[in-house]
Write an enzyme that holds these catalytic residues in place. Structure first.
Site, PDB file in Angstrom:
ATOM      1  N   CYS A 189       0.992  -0.887   0.074  1.00  0.00           N
ATOM      2  CA  CYS A 189      -0.119   0.010   0.171  1.00  0.00           C
ATOM      3  C   CYS A 189       0.763   0.852   0.247  1.00  0.00           C
ATOM      4  O   CYS A 189       2.079   1.575   0.743  1.00  0.00           O
ATOM      5  CB  CYS A 189      -0.669  -0.118   1.436  1.00  0.00           C
ATOM      6  SG  CYS A 189      -2.203  -1.197   1.392  1.00  0.00           S
ATOM      7  N   CYS A 242      -3.516   0.188  -3.360  1.00  0.00           N
ATOM      8  CA  CYS A 242      -4.225   0.164  -2.412  1.00  0.00           C
ATOM      9  C   CYS A 242      -3.609   1.343  -1.095  1.00  0.00           C
ATOM     10  O   CYS A 242      -2.932   2.097  -1.467  1.00  0.00           O
ATOM     11  CB  CYS A 242      -4.259  -0.953  -1.264  1.00  0.00           C
ATOM     12  SG  CYS A 242      -3.020  -1.861  -0.510  1.00  0.00           S
TER      13      CYS A 242
END
Length: 308
Positions: free
Chosen positions: A121, A202
């Site tokens: 992420c 993400c």
């Protein structure tokens, strides 16, 4: 005596007929054997198809395998369980002996599954018309990854390939450009890889665009504008940061308030993303200034514009 002569002629005819029968049997046997020996092989066509783009990269197998092993051993040993030989075979099977204008996403599905890996992420960095700059930046800053920094992108970057129905099944002379046919091996591959890269993103994601392009920094027809932006998951991505970079010395064709950027922001807002746009993101601009240290743009602080 006439009877003996008739018998001799009869024997001669018999021998002749037997000889012809043996010859025909031999010919039939030769045809059958040739058919068996060539069964499953591809016929050699008179000529391979001619296209406008460069052909398959020489020593493609060695290039792909070398990059794969380097990626999973030297760069990302946590991916050491990847099978580079299977990855190569799945890539080859996707295009060899196939018409290069009839490639489908299904052809590449086994490859995508074999070579995919998680993207941390906050590290995904997308780009359009900033290829050289964005890759110089990710080489100097390990906190970000472009598609070309993943295993799939690393193996395929600046490499080309396409097949042909004629033997040897790979065209080393030329491959089709996108404007010759949409479903060519390169276009289908990069679209699938880009879709998968966007789906995996993400946290905070970044996109680097070129503010010196006269036609506009954001283009709906680009890979980012047509594929990646629509495959970002609003449930996984919290923010989209736009870095609008202008060339040192200009031209300054567009800023964060420009028409194409506003169109991009509108698309992102409709998909419920929070957006921040910054003109000439300073860490990237400093990298630009390495090659232009005395330019006035490199001596002055730049202003940023935040839109949220």
């Amino acid at each position: 005596m006439p009877l003996q002569q008739g018998s001799a002629r009869m024997r001669q005819r018999t021998v002749l007929l037997v000889g012809i029968a043996v010859l025909l049997a031999a010919l039939v046997l030769a045809v059958v054997l040739a058919s068996l020996l060539t069964h499953g092989r591809h016929e050699v066509g008179p000529k391979m198809l001619k296209w406008k783009d460069r052909g398959t990269t020489k020593n493609l197998q060695e290039v792909i395998l070398g990059r794969c092993y380097n990626y999973i051993t030297a760069q990302h040993p946590e991916l050491g369980d990847k099978d580079c030989l299977k990855i190569w075979e799945s890539l080859k099977d996707a295009f060899i002996y196939k018409n290069p204008c009839n490639i489908t996403p299904e052809d590449y599905q086994p490859l995508m599954e074999l070579a995919s890996h998680p993207i941390p992420c906050n590290k995904s960095l997308f780009w359009s018309k900033t290829g050289d700059l964005v890759h110089r930046y990710t080489k100097s800053n390990q906190n970000f990854l472009t598609l070309e920094d993943t295993l799939l992108g690393y193996m395929a970057d600046r490499v080309s390939w396409c097949g042909d129905p004629s033997a040897p099944g790979i065209n080393y002379e030329s491959c089709p450009k996108r404007n010759e046919c949409e479903s060519n091996p390169g276009s289908v591959f990069w679209k699938m890889a880009s879709k998968m890269f966007a789906e995996a993103a993400c946290g905070v994601v970044q996109v680097m665009l070129n503010g010196s392009v006269e036609a506009g920094a954001f283009r709906s027809s680009s890979i980012f504008g047509s594929i990646e932006i629509f495959n970002l998951d609003p449930d996984k991505v919290s923010e989209v940061h736009i870095w609008l970079m202008q060339n040192i010395g200009g031209p300054q064709s567009e800023s964060c308030s420009g028409q194409s950027i506003q169109r991009l922001i509108s698309i992102l807002e409709e998909r419920n993303f929070k957006i921040i746009c910054e003109d000439n993101y300073r860490p990237v601009q400093l990298l630009q200034c390495v090659h232009n240290p005395d330019h006035r743009d490199c001596r002055l602080c730049t202003n940023s514009t935040a839109i949220s």
